[in-house]
Design a protein around this motif. Sequence first.
Motif, short mmCIF file in Angstrom:
data_model
loop_
_atom_site.label_atom_id
_atom_site.label_comp_id
_atom_site.label_asym_id
_atom_site.label_seq_id
_atom_site.Cartn_x
_atom_site.Cartn_y
_atom_site.Cartn_z
N GLN A 125 0.71 -1.11 0.11
CA GLN A 125 0.01 -0.17 0.03
C GLN A 125 0.73 1.41 0.12
O GLN A 125 0.33 2.27 0.19
CB GLN A 125 -1.01 -0.06 1.17
CG GLN A 125 -2.00 -1.17 1.23
CD GLN A 125 -2.30 -1.44 2.69
OE1 GLN A 125 -1.87 -0.98 3.73
NE2 GLN A 125 -3.63 -2.24 2.67
N VAL A 127 2.11 4.27 -1.29
CA VAL A 127 1.74 4.98 -2.44
C VAL A 127 3.29 5.67 -3.02
O VAL A 127 3.31 5.72 -4.21
CB VAL A 127 0.69 6.50 -2.19
CG1 VAL A 127 0.79 7.34 -3.45
CG2 VAL A 127 -0.52 5.92 -1.61
N ARG A 130 4.82 3.17 -5.24
CA ARG A 130 4.38 3.20 -6.34
C ARG A 130 4.55 4.41 -7.18
O ARG A 130 4.82 4.30 -8.46
CB ARG A 130 2.89 2.86 -6.20
CG ARG A 130 2.55 1.65 -5.54
CD ARG A 130 3.02 0.45 -6.40
NE ARG A 130 2.90 -0.86 -5.48
CZ ARG A 130 3.36 -2.11 -5.93
NH1 ARG A 130 3.84 -2.36 -6.91
NH2 ARG A 130 3.09 -3.11 -5.05
N TYR A 143 -3.07 -0.95 -10.68
CA TYR A 143 -2.66 -0.79 -9.41
C TYR A 143 -3.70 0.11 -8.64
O TYR A 143 -4.09 -0.31 -7.32
CB TYR A 143 -1.35 -0.24 -8.97
CG TYR A 143 -0.96 -0.17 -7.60
CD1 TYR A 143 -0.56 -1.19 -7.05
CD2 TYR A 143 -0.88 1.16 -7.23
CE1 TYR A 143 -0.12 -1.06 -5.43
CE2 TYR A 143 -0.63 1.32 -5.83
CZ TYR A 143 -0.30 0.11 -5.03
OH TYR A 143 0.19 0.23 -3.67
N LEU A 147 -5.47 -1.03 -5.01
CA LEU A 147 -5.06 -0.42 -3.59
C LEU A 147 -6.10 -0.01 -2.79
O LEU A 147 -6.86 0.88 -2.92
CB LEU A 147 -4.43 0.84 -4.08
CG LEU A 147 -3.64 1.78 -2.94
CD1 LEU A 147 -2.36 1.07 -2.37
CD2 LEU A 147 -3.09 2.95 -3.39
N ALA A 150 -6.80 3.18 0.47
CA ALA A 150 -6.13 4.38 -0.14
C ALA A 150 -7.04 5.80 0.10
O ALA A 150 -8.03 5.65 -0.31
CB ALA A 150 -5.48 4.54 -1.30
#
Length: 267
Positions: A125, A127, A130, A143, A147, A150
Amino acid sequence: MGHNADAVVPPDRRFGEEGGRLSYGAYLRLPELLAQQRPQSEAPDELLFITIHQVYELWFKLLLHELEKARDAMSGGELWQARHQFRRVHAVERVLVQQVEVLETMTPQDFLAFRAHLAPASGFQSVQFRELEFLSGLKDTGYLARLRDADEAGLARLRRRLAEPTLWDAYLTALSQRGLPVSDDEIMGSLLAVARDRRSYDDLWQLAEDLLTHDETAAQWRTRHVQMVERQIGTKSGTGGSTGAPYLRGRTRLHYFPLLWELRAWL
């Protein structure tokens, strides 16, 4: 000449105790920073786990800052500036790899003492991680749907990364600014021209090597990370619902810049 204790401090001198405007703790917001480690259990190693991962997120924030500057410098034709940023990026990424060793001082038994408290939280998770992948070229629109939990701000950041140019896009811009074609059919020919004519294109070659080092070091971190996970939990599923180590192991083969790796076979 003796020291004059009554000497007047120059008016432009505003640092240290003479300035008296900002303390170390206030500048770094240490009270707020050190209040962010909040274990969910009484397990002694949970503080280590939280600290390491918070430090990772701080490094990720810095990497995003530096890679953005490198990307913009490439697009703007300032290749020397991009190379400067990449030297810093590489140094930070080596620290990311080495930092795994600190986490491995925690035994599997120590981790199991608080692991159940983590679910469904997971490194999946992150962020910022990613964002780093998207910025480097591994854009994955799927994705966002995967997720869970989020917030909208995090999703908005990822959507922005999906829409903005990647490091590879910026490198292609740098090539085109030197008169080299960058279409899908012509890009390998341009990369070969850069590699074979270092007298004319050494700055572009060295920049490609910087990109490759970024790619390689990120892969080293993924590999080191999965080794640590296997050492801690074996084949157990991840706390976020993934398959754990098998999922991470599959990601060790990813490349940000596959054409730069393929180039080696053409030389």
